[in-house]
Motif scaffolding. Sequence first.
Motif, PDB file in Angstrom:
ATOM      1  N   GLU A   4       0.803  -1.285  -0.032  1.00 13.98           N
ATOM      2  CA  GLU A   4       0.240   0.016   0.037  1.00 13.98           C
ATOM      3  C   GLU A   4       0.842   1.289   0.064  1.00 13.98           C
ATOM      4  OE1 GLU A   4      -0.297  -2.508   1.775  1.00 13.98           O
ATOM      5  OE2 GLU A   4      -2.207  -3.582   1.529  1.00 13.98           O
ATOM      6  N   SER A   5       2.059   1.250   0.628  1.00 13.93           N
ATOM      7  CA  SER A   5       2.870   2.446   0.784  1.00 13.93           C
ATOM      8  C   SER A   5       3.856   2.552  -0.325  1.00 13.93           C
ATOM      9  CB  SER A   5       3.532   2.387   2.087  1.00 13.93           C
ATOM     10  OG  SER A   5       4.381   1.263   2.248  1.00 13.93           O
ATOM     11  N   SER A   6       4.266   1.336  -1.022  1.00 16.82           N
ATOM     12  CA  SER A   6       5.110   1.330  -2.132  1.00 16.82           C
ATOM     13  C   SER A   6       4.488   1.788  -3.480  1.00 16.82           C
ATOM     14  CB  SER A   6       6.045   0.215  -2.143  1.00 16.82           C
ATOM     15  OG  SER A   6       5.372  -0.783  -2.437  1.00 16.82           O
ATOM     16  N   ARG A   7       3.401   1.011  -3.506  1.00 14.74           N
ATOM     17  CA  ARG A   7       2.760   1.090  -4.942  1.00 14.74           C
ATOM     18  C   ARG A   7       2.442   2.709  -5.424  1.00 14.74           C
ATOM     19  NH1 ARG A   7       1.384  -3.526  -7.590  1.00 14.74           N
ATOM     20  NH2 ARG A   7       3.101  -4.911  -6.983  1.00 14.74           N
ATOM     21  N   GLY A 313      18.594 -10.453  -2.026  1.00 13.81           N
ATOM     22  CA  GLY A 313      19.139 -11.748  -1.310  1.00 13.81           C
ATOM     23  C   GLY A 313      18.207 -11.527  -0.119  1.00 13.81           C
ATOM     24  N   ILE A 314      18.643 -11.359   0.968  1.00 16.68           N
ATOM     25  CA  ILE A 314      17.696 -11.068   2.145  1.00 16.68           C
ATOM     26  C   ILE A 314      16.804 -10.007   1.918  1.00 16.68           C
ATOM     27  CG2 ILE A 314      17.967 -10.677   4.718  1.00 16.68           C
ATOM     28  CD1 ILE A 314      20.500 -11.922   4.852  1.00 16.68           C
ATOM     29  N   ALA A 318       9.816  -9.709   1.654  1.00 14.04           N
ATOM     30  CA  ALA A 318       9.029  -8.408   2.319  1.00 14.04           C
ATOM     31  C   ALA A 318       8.661  -7.655   0.930  1.00 14.04           C
ATOM     32  CB  ALA A 318       9.954  -7.871   3.305  1.00 14.04           C
ATOM     33  N   LEU A 319       8.972  -7.853  -0.298  1.00 11.65           N
ATOM     34  CA  LEU A 319       8.709  -6.860  -1.301  1.00 11.65           C
ATOM     35  C   LEU A 319       7.454  -7.375  -1.749  1.00 11.65           C
ATOM     36  CD1 LEU A 319      12.198  -6.722  -3.124  1.00 11.65           C
ATOM     37  CD2 LEU A 319      11.054  -4.875  -1.874  1.00 11.65           C
ATOM     38  N   PRO A 320       6.537  -6.298  -1.982  1.00 12.33           N
ATOM     39  CA  PRO A 320       5.310  -6.789  -2.869  1.00 12.33           C
ATOM     40  C   PRO A 320       5.572  -7.144  -4.600  1.00 12.33           C
ATOM     41  CG  PRO A 320       5.919  -4.214  -3.037  1.00 12.33           C
ATOM     42  CD  PRO A 320       6.896  -5.012  -2.154  1.00 12.33           C
ATOM     43  N   VAL A 349      12.363  -2.951   4.381  1.00 20.88           N
ATOM     44  CA  VAL A 349      13.129  -3.740   5.454  1.00 20.88           C
ATOM     45  C   VAL A 349      14.744  -3.826   4.893  1.00 20.88           C
ATOM     46  CG1 VAL A 349      11.246  -5.095   5.894  1.00 20.88           C
ATOM     47  CG2 VAL A 349      12.773  -5.871   4.050  1.00 20.88           C
ATOM     48  N   ASP A 350      15.575  -4.170   5.877  1.00 22.89           N
ATOM     49  CA  ASP A 350      16.986  -4.544   5.503  1.00 22.89           C
ATOM     50  C   ASP A 350      17.096  -5.560   4.351  1.00 22.89           C
ATOM     51  OD1 ASP A 350      17.302  -2.611   7.494  1.00 22.89           O
ATOM     52  OD2 ASP A 350      18.295  -4.316   9.095  1.00 22.89           O
ATOM     53  N   MET A 351      17.999  -5.275   3.473  1.00 26.78           N
ATOM     54  CA  MET A 351      17.849  -5.975   2.209  1.00 26.78           C
ATOM     55  C   MET A 351      19.317  -6.183   1.397  1.00 26.78           C
ATOM     56  SD  MET A 351      15.525  -5.323  -0.946  1.00 26.78           S
ATOM     57  CE  MET A 351      13.987  -5.562   0.097  1.00 26.78           C
ATOM     58  N   GLU A 352      19.674  -7.176   1.089  1.00 33.05           N
ATOM     59  CA  GLU A 352      20.743  -7.367   0.300  1.00 33.05           C
ATOM     60  C   GLU A 352      20.545  -7.119  -1.276  1.00 33.05           C
ATOM     61  OE1 GLU A 352      23.021 -10.525   3.227  1.00 33.05           O
ATOM     62  OE2 GLU A 352      22.193 -11.358   1.328  1.00 33.05           O
ATOM     63  N   VAL A 353      21.388  -6.330  -1.783  1.00 31.37           N
ATOM     64  CA  VAL A 353      21.194  -6.304  -3.423  1.00 31.37           C
ATOM     65  C   VAL A 353      22.571  -6.360  -4.098  1.00 31.37           C
ATOM     66  CG1 VAL A 353      19.393  -4.769  -2.989  1.00 31.37           C
ATOM     67  CG2 VAL A 353      21.543  -3.621  -2.968  1.00 31.37           C
TER      68      VAL A 353
END
Length: 576
Positions: A4-7, A313-314, A318-320, A349-353
Motif C-alpha cells: 500500500e505504501s510503495s505502490r 538476497g535477504i 518482504a517486497l510486493p 526492510v533491510d535488504m541485500e542487493v
Amino acid sequence: MSEESSRPRGQSDRLVRRAHTVSGLILFTYVTHHLLNHSFGILSTDALAIVGRWFVIFWHHPVTTFALYGAFTVHFLGALYAVYRRNSLRDMNRAEVTQLALGLLIPVFLIAHATGTRILDEFFDADPSYLYVQLLVWKFVPHYALNQTVLLLAAWIHGCIGLHLWLRYRPGYRRLLPLWLTLAVIVPTLSLSGFVASGMEVLRLAEDGAWLSQAVASFELPRGERARDIVRLVERVEYGYYGLVLFAFAARAVRLHLSRKREPDVTLTYHTGQTVGHRAGASILETSRAAGIPHASVCGGRGRCSTCRVRIGIGLDALPPPSELEQRVLRRVGAPDNVRLACQTFPEVDMEVTPLLPPAQASVEDTGARPDYLAGQERDIVVLFADIRGFTRLSEQRLPYDTVFILNRYFSEMGHAIEEAGGRIDKFIGDGIMALFGIDRGLETGARNAIAAARGMAENLKRLNESLAADLDEPLRIGIGLHGGPAIVGELGYRTTRGLTAVGDTVNTASRLEALTKEHGVQLILSEAVIEASGLVLELGETAEISARGREQSVAVRLIADASRLPPARPQMNAG
C-alpha cells in the motif's frame, strides 16, 4: 515497504512519465507540422500562405487548441516535477542534460513568439499570418531571425532526443535508426531553407512602399495602449516562467536537505559488503546514486531499459510483487524471480542487493532478451582450437603487410567454415582460433557441427593454398584440436572487450590436443568423446591414448592426417 505504501509512489511516477510522454508527442506533432509548413517557403510566399491557412484551420479548432494548450501545460509541469524529484543532477547522461537544457531554453524564446502570434489572434482579434511573422523578423526586427532559428532548432532537437530516449529499446526502432537520423536532419534543414527563402522574397516585396502599407494594415495589429498591454503581458509571463523554474530547483534543494537530516529507515547491503542507509519512499536506484555507488541505468530510472536490475538476497520475501510495467520488462530479459528493477523497487526492510550489469558497460544492447548462460552456466559443449604450423618462421620471411594479408585471408576462410557449420568464433589468438559449438543446441549437435567445421576448414585451406601458391614458398598447414564436455560458459571481459567465452578442463584439453597435432604429424586430433556424442560412425584415422597436461587420466582420441577426408556431417544451424 508494504504494497500500500510503495505502490502509490511508483504508480504516481509512472503516471507522470506517461502524461509527460503523451503531451510530448502532441507537442512534437505540432512542431513537426509547423516546420514542414515552413519548408513550403522554398516554393514561394503564396505557397507558404496556403499551407498556413490549413495549419490555422486544424490547430485553431477548439479540440486541437485544448489538446495543444493542455499538452504544453502538462509537459512543462511534468518537467518541473522531474527536476524536483531528481536526487542528483550529476548522474544525468549527455542526452538527458541536453534535453533538459533545451527544454528550459525553449520557453525563453517561445514566450515572445507565442504572444506575438497565437495570443494576438486569440485575444486581440489580430491576424498574425506567416507573412506577418516574416515581415516582423526580416524587415522590422531583424535580430528575431536568430531568435526564431534558435527556437526552431531547440524545439526540434529536444523532441528528437525525447523520442530517441523513449523508443531506443525497441528493436524495430534500432533497425531503422539510419532512416530516423536522416529525417531528423532533413526536416529542420528544409524548414530553415523555406524560412530564409520566403524571408528574402518578403524583403524584395517590401521594397514596394504601397505593398508594405497594405500588408501591415491587413494584420489589424493593436496599437497604443493595447500594444503596451501586450508588452507588459510578455514581461509578466517571462517573469512567471523564471520564477517557476527557480521555485522547482529551490524546492528540490529543500527536499534533499530535509531528507539528509532524517535517520535512514532501513539498510541496504551491496555485494561488495558496503552498507547504505535507505529512506522509505526511495527506490534502490535512488539510494545507490545518493550514496555515490555506480549503478547502471541506461533509461535514467524510467523502468524501460532493465539495465538497473539487481538480484535480491535477504529481504526478497518482504517486497510486493512487481508492477505490470516491471513484470513486462523482466519478462523481456528473462529475469528469474529474485531479480528486480532497482528503479521500481522501494524497500522497507533491510535488504541485500547485487547490481547485475557493470555501470560503465551497460548499453541499449543489454535491454533485450539475453540468454541465461551469459551470466555464467556450466554446459556440455565442444571446443575447437586451430593454429598455423610454422607461422613464426613464415612471418619472419615477409613484410608486415604481407603477413597481415595472409592472416586475414586465412581467418576469413577458417571463420567462414566455422560459422557455416553453426559454430561461434570465440577469439583469434595470434594465428590461432578458438571456437565453440553446441552452446544453444546441446552436445550432440555441437559435436556434429564441430566435425563438419573441421572438414570445412581443411577443404577451405586447400583452396586458400591454391590461390596463394605464388605468394607462399610452401603451403599453409594447420593443426586442429576438438574436445567435448562440461565447461563454464559466460560473458567475460572488461568494458568493450567483453564477449562470450568458455573456461574449464574441456577448453584446456582441446587446446592441448591442437598443440599435439604437430608432435603426431596430423591435421586433426579429436577426442572419442566428440565422436561418441555426434553419433557418427567414424572409421577414419588411428586411435590413441594421449596424456593432456593437467589431467590425471589420459584422453582417448582419433588421429586424422587429413580432416577433409572426414565424412560429411550436415551441420544444424544456430547451434552456437
